[in-house]
Design a protein around this motif. Structure first.
Motif, mmCIF file in Angstrom:
data_model
loop_
_atom_site.group_PDB
_atom_site.id
_atom_site.type_symbol
_atom_site.label_atom_id
_atom_site.label_comp_id
_atom_site.label_asym_id
_atom_site.label_seq_id
_atom_site.Cartn_x
_atom_site.Cartn_y
_atom_site.Cartn_z
ATOM 1 N N CYS A 152 0.807 -1.218 0.000
ATOM 2 C CA CYS A 152 0.000 0.000 0.000
ATOM 3 C C CYS A 152 0.838 1.264 0.000
ATOM 4 O O CYS A 152 0.305 2.348 -0.185
ATOM 5 N N TYR A 187 -15.307 -4.767 -8.073
ATOM 6 C CA TYR A 187 -14.070 -4.195 -7.571
ATOM 7 C C TYR A 187 -13.392 -5.175 -6.618
ATOM 8 O O TYR A 187 -13.918 -6.218 -6.293
ATOM 9 N N GLY A 188 -12.253 -4.741 -6.113
ATOM 10 C CA GLY A 188 -11.593 -5.470 -5.044
ATOM 11 C C GLY A 188 -11.063 -6.823 -5.452
ATOM 12 O O GLY A 188 -11.015 -7.738 -4.650
ATOM 13 N N GLN A 189 -10.649 -6.977 -6.705
ATOM 14 C CA GLN A 189 -10.213 -8.294 -7.166
ATOM 15 C C GLN A 189 -8.715 -8.311 -7.465
ATOM 16 O O GLN A 189 -8.278 -8.607 -8.543
ATOM 17 N N ALA A 192 -3.390 -3.532 -5.271
ATOM 18 C CA ALA A 192 -3.069 -2.318 -6.018
ATOM 19 C C ALA A 192 -1.572 -2.290 -6.290
ATOM 20 O O ALA A 192 -0.766 -2.432 -5.381
ATOM 21 N N ALA A 218 -8.464 -2.481 3.264
ATOM 22 C CA ALA A 218 -9.225 -3.407 2.429
ATOM 23 C C ALA A 218 -8.395 -4.604 1.995
ATOM 24 O O ALA A 218 -8.936 -5.682 1.747
ATOM 25 N N ALA A 219 -7.082 -4.438 1.901
ATOM 26 C CA ALA A 219 -6.227 -5.500 1.369
ATOM 27 C C ALA A 219 -5.827 -6.531 2.423
ATOM 28 O O ALA A 219 -5.322 -7.592 2.068
ATOM 29 N N TYR A 278 -13.857 4.673 -3.345
ATOM 30 C CA TYR A 278 -13.033 3.759 -2.547
ATOM 31 C C TYR A 278 -13.721 2.399 -2.515
ATOM 32 O O TYR A 278 -14.200 1.946 -1.467
ATOM 33 N N ASP A 332 -12.923 -0.911 -2.822
ATOM 34 C CA ASP A 332 -12.485 -2.177 -2.230
ATOM 35 C C ASP A 332 -13.042 -2.385 -0.824
ATOM 36 O O ASP A 332 -13.401 -3.501 -0.444
ATOM 37 N N ALA A 337 -16.652 -3.346 -1.277
ATOM 38 C CA ALA A 337 -16.783 -4.622 -1.978
ATOM 39 C C ALA A 337 -16.611 -5.799 -1.035
ATOM 40 O O ALA A 337 -17.194 -6.866 -1.234
ATOM 41 N N ASN A 338 -15.808 -5.619 0.006
ATOM 42 C CA ASN A 338 -15.508 -6.706 0.932
ATOM 43 C C ASN A 338 -16.308 -6.639 2.225
ATOM 44 O O ASN A 338 -16.125 -7.483 3.106
ATOM 45 N N ASN A 342 -21.092 -3.682 -4.471
ATOM 46 C CA ASN A 342 -21.321 -4.957 -3.791
ATOM 47 C C ASN A 342 -22.825 -5.200 -3.689
ATOM 48 O O ASN A 342 -23.479 -4.718 -2.758
#
Length: 345
Positions: free
Chosen positions: A5, A119-121, A124, A258-259, A283, A285, A288-289, A319
């Protein structure tokens, strides 16, 4: 530096434990400082440092602090000046340098499936001097893989003790701590425990402890998120009882947390009406999670320009399965829906 990040992680302090560096840097790093002077195109390389050898990171679960071994050496700085033309061809003495910098930046275009945005797949990807993109991707994957391994151990440990855990994420100032304190006042605080994540101070943990609940502060230093190893050590020091509900208040940040899976049972994203209704799209991610989005501070709606329905629709575009509720932790409006959601889980 965390190559996933970009945060300058280090000097992590966990109450009840020891201060320690918490690095994510596994790379060879070459740093070059270039100073360009006016129109003469004269470049002065002021410092030219070479760091050789990876930094080996060791994580230990259940209270043993992570530590790093830095196998490196550093050359003394040296200076040289050289002239060059626009084709970046440099010559001085018997040395010739050809510098070719080629960067391709493609705009991110999420795949569409009807009105849903996916997203979030994936991590970054960032740039680091002297490192190829493929190397950066590999480092990110290694870091996240190690984090996920510890997260699974956290999850197994908590599940074995029937401890439900919530990773609460948001931007700074969304009202996470107020929501927590008001929640703890309405629940059996003896069956709740809190891990507080901030860069500095124990202010939030002190506020939590005033409710009678157990709390431990994790100061991430320059880091911008909690990770599974920090949470592992915090759990060991906090020692939550079997059947406890564990609230993890992450560092205020809508990007980096998020990661990093912490081993939580549920992820809750909190947004306040003092923010923009387009935050879920800007934003993605985080949302999305997340299992639930809480829109907080609705008592301020008469004084701000915030479209609640648009915010919910934006979150559902990111999501489609995200749940949502609106409340005011300050006035208590909507709090029962939040308590019911917690009880149902």
């Amino acid at each position: 530096m965390c190559t996933t990040c970009g945060c300058a992680a280090g000097n992590v302090k966990i109450e009840g434990g020891h201060s320690h560096d918490h690095d994510h840097d596994h790379s060879h790093e070459h740093s070059h400082d270039h100073h360009h002077h006016d129109h003469s195109h004269q470049v002065q390389i002021v410092h030219h440092h070479h760091y050789h050898g990876p930094v080996h990171i060791h994580y230990h679960v259940n209270g043993q602090e992570p530590h790093s071994h830095d196998h490196s050496h550093q050359h003394e700085p040296h200076h040289h000046n050289h002239e060059h033309s626009h084709d970046h061809h440099h010559s001085h003495d018997d040395h010739t340098h050809d510098h070719q910098h080629e960067h391709t930046h493609e705009a991110f275009k999420p795949e569409k499936d009807g009105d849903d945005l996916h997203y979030g797949q994936g991590p970054a990807h960032s740039h680091a001097p002297g490192m190829t993109q493929s190397r950066m991707v590999q480092i990110e994957q290694d870091i996240l893989a190690k984090n996920d391994e510890i997260a699974e151990k956290n999850r197994s440990f908590l599940a074995h003790r029937q401890i439900k855990s919530l990773n609460m994420v948001s931007s700074p100032g969304s009202g996470k701590t107020t929501l927590l304190t008001e929640t703890l006042k309405k629940l059996d605080h003896t069956k709740c425990a809190v891990i507080e994540g901030d860069q500095q101070t124990t202010n939030d943990a002190d506020r939590i402890r005033e409710t009678g609940a157990k709390a431990i502060q994790v100061n991430t230093g320059k880091g911008c998120h909690l990770d599974a190893a920090m949470v592992s050590e915090a759990i060991a020091n906090l020692a939550p009882e079997t059947g406890t509900t564990l609230f993890i208040e992450n560092v205020g940040n809508l990007v980096c947390p998020a990661a990093f899976d912490l081993g939580e049972t549920h992820k809750v994203a909190i947004i306040s009406v003092t923010e923009g209704a387009d935050k879920p799209l800007k934003y993605p991610d985080i949302f999305a999670n997340a299992e639930l989005m809480v829109v907080n501070k609705i008592d301020l709606l008469p004084y701000v320009n915030f479209d609640v329905e648009a915010c919910i629709q934006n979150a559902q575009r990111v999501n489609p399965n995200i749940k949502h509720m609106t409340l005011s932790a300050t006035t208590g409006e909507g709090m029962q829906s939040w308590l019911d959601w917690l009880e149902a889980r």
